[in-house]
Design an enzyme around this catalytic site. Structure first.
Site: not given
Ligand code: APR
Length: 310
Positions: A12, A14, A33, A119, A148, A151, A175
């Site tokens: 989401n 990214g 990814d 992250s 922040d 917001r 954060h």
């Molecule tokens: N290498 C590459 N990509 C990865 C790996 C990895 N080792 N592990 C997980 N991912 C990818 C997942 O496949 C997924 O597509 O990271 C992506 C995360 O996307 P979402 O699950 O949609 O999470 P998102 O809402 O984007 O949040 C990501 O950002 O804001 C922070 O707290 C949030 O830690 C979270 C991060």
């Protein structure tokens, strides 16, 4: 284009960041990814929107970090997001492993990049990326304060029924729930909000800001915020790519500034081509200092926990 940004994690945050970077035509955009097909599919979809959106950002996607080679900036969003009832800290061990692995691969291919960490838990993930990268401190920057502050600005504009464009705000610290919104430095058309709102209303807006992430998680139920986090990361990237030297609150590695050492925490910094070009030291009241101390304690606690996990 002459600049290149890789976004790791095509979820989401990214994918939204990639879209914003492309539509602002700031750079070539690469999505990476771990899931086969996901970055390729989203990048192709973005590329097919390009003729309509009128950009030449050439979005591409890959599971192989070779595609990210020689990026100017790498935005790391890989990891798991929060679910209702979870705090950002609950993500610590899973996301620390992911962050370490991702950072090691990123730096192999882009040794000169600036890393923007997204992250969570953010400040702890910055420590992981800093150590795993071996990069100088000016090239590892955490995205938290911009989000922040956005917001806080949103809530100030809603409260006073004014344009969000008239608002500025500063949120410092970690954060998390202990973040430190600074009403004295938050303004509407240059007027501090302390002149415009009662203490009671300010306290309510501050409280809503500190819980802003949890408010969205509670509504979404299956994940966490992504539009505003992506916008915040892209504002930071834009200041670096264009050497705009914007002053933005970011999580950076402190060595003595604000009295903190060996700690990533949110403070105002100047962002330009070299990443963090200056830490801006503003005067804080005793109460604001105490709140920042408390926030720093929360970050230190997570850092200690990280040490135990590794
Ligand atoms: N290498 C590459 N990509 C990865 C790996 C990895 N080792 N592990 C997980 N991912 C990818 C997942 O496949 C997924 O597509 O990271 C992506 C995360 O996307 P979402 O699950 O949609 O999470 P998102 O809402 O984007 O949040 C990501 O950002 O804001 C922070 O707290 C949030 O830690 C979270 C991060």
């Amino acid at each position: 284009m002459d600049k290149k940004v890789t976004v790791v994690g095509a979820g989401n945050v990214g994918a939204t960041a990639a879209q914003r970077l492309a539509e602002k035509e700031l750079c070539d955009v690469v999505l990476v990814d771990i899931i086969d097909g996901l970055p390729q599919g989203k990048a192709l979809d973005l590329a097919e929107a390009a003729p309509i959106e009128k950009h030449d950002a050439h979005p591409t996607g890959s599971n192989d970090y070779a595609a990210s080679a020689n990026s100017d900036i790498v935005i790391i969003t890989a990891g798991i997001p929060r679910k209702p009832g979870m705090s950002r800290d609950d993500l610590l061990s899973t996301n620390a492993g992911i962050m370490k692995n991702v950072t090691q691969q990123v730096v192999k291919h882009s040794p000169d990049a600036v890393l923007i960490i997204v992250s969570n838990p953010l400040d702890a993930m910055c420590h992981v990326a800093y150590e795993a990268s071996g990069f100088p401190k000016n090239r590892v920057i955490g995205m938290a304060g911009v989000l922040d502050s956005a917001r806080f600005r949103t809530f100030i504009a809603m409260e006073l029924n004014v344009s969000v464009e008239n608002t500025t705000a500063f949120v410092l610290g970690g954060h998390g729930d202990t973040m430190v919104p600074l009403p004295r430095y938050s303004t509407v058309a240059g007027i501090p909000i302390t002149e415009l709102l009662s203490q009671e209303r300010i306290d309510a807006l501050v409280e809503r800001t500190a819980n802003g992430g949890a408010e969205i998680v509670k509504l979404l139920k299956t994940g966490s915020a992504f539009y505003a986090p992506a916008s915040a990361a892209v504002e930071m990237a834009e200041s670096i790519l264009k050497d705009k030297k914007k002053i933005l609150p970011c999580a950076v590695y402190l060595e003595g500034e604000y009295g903190f050492n060996d700690l990533f925490i949110g403070v105002p910094v100047k962002l330009g081509t070299n990443g963090v070009e200056e830490v801006i030291q503003i005067t804080l009241t005793a109460q604001e200092k105490a709140a920042l101390e408390k926030s720093a304690d929360a970050v230190r606690e997570l850092k200690e926990l990280l040490k135990k996990l590794s």
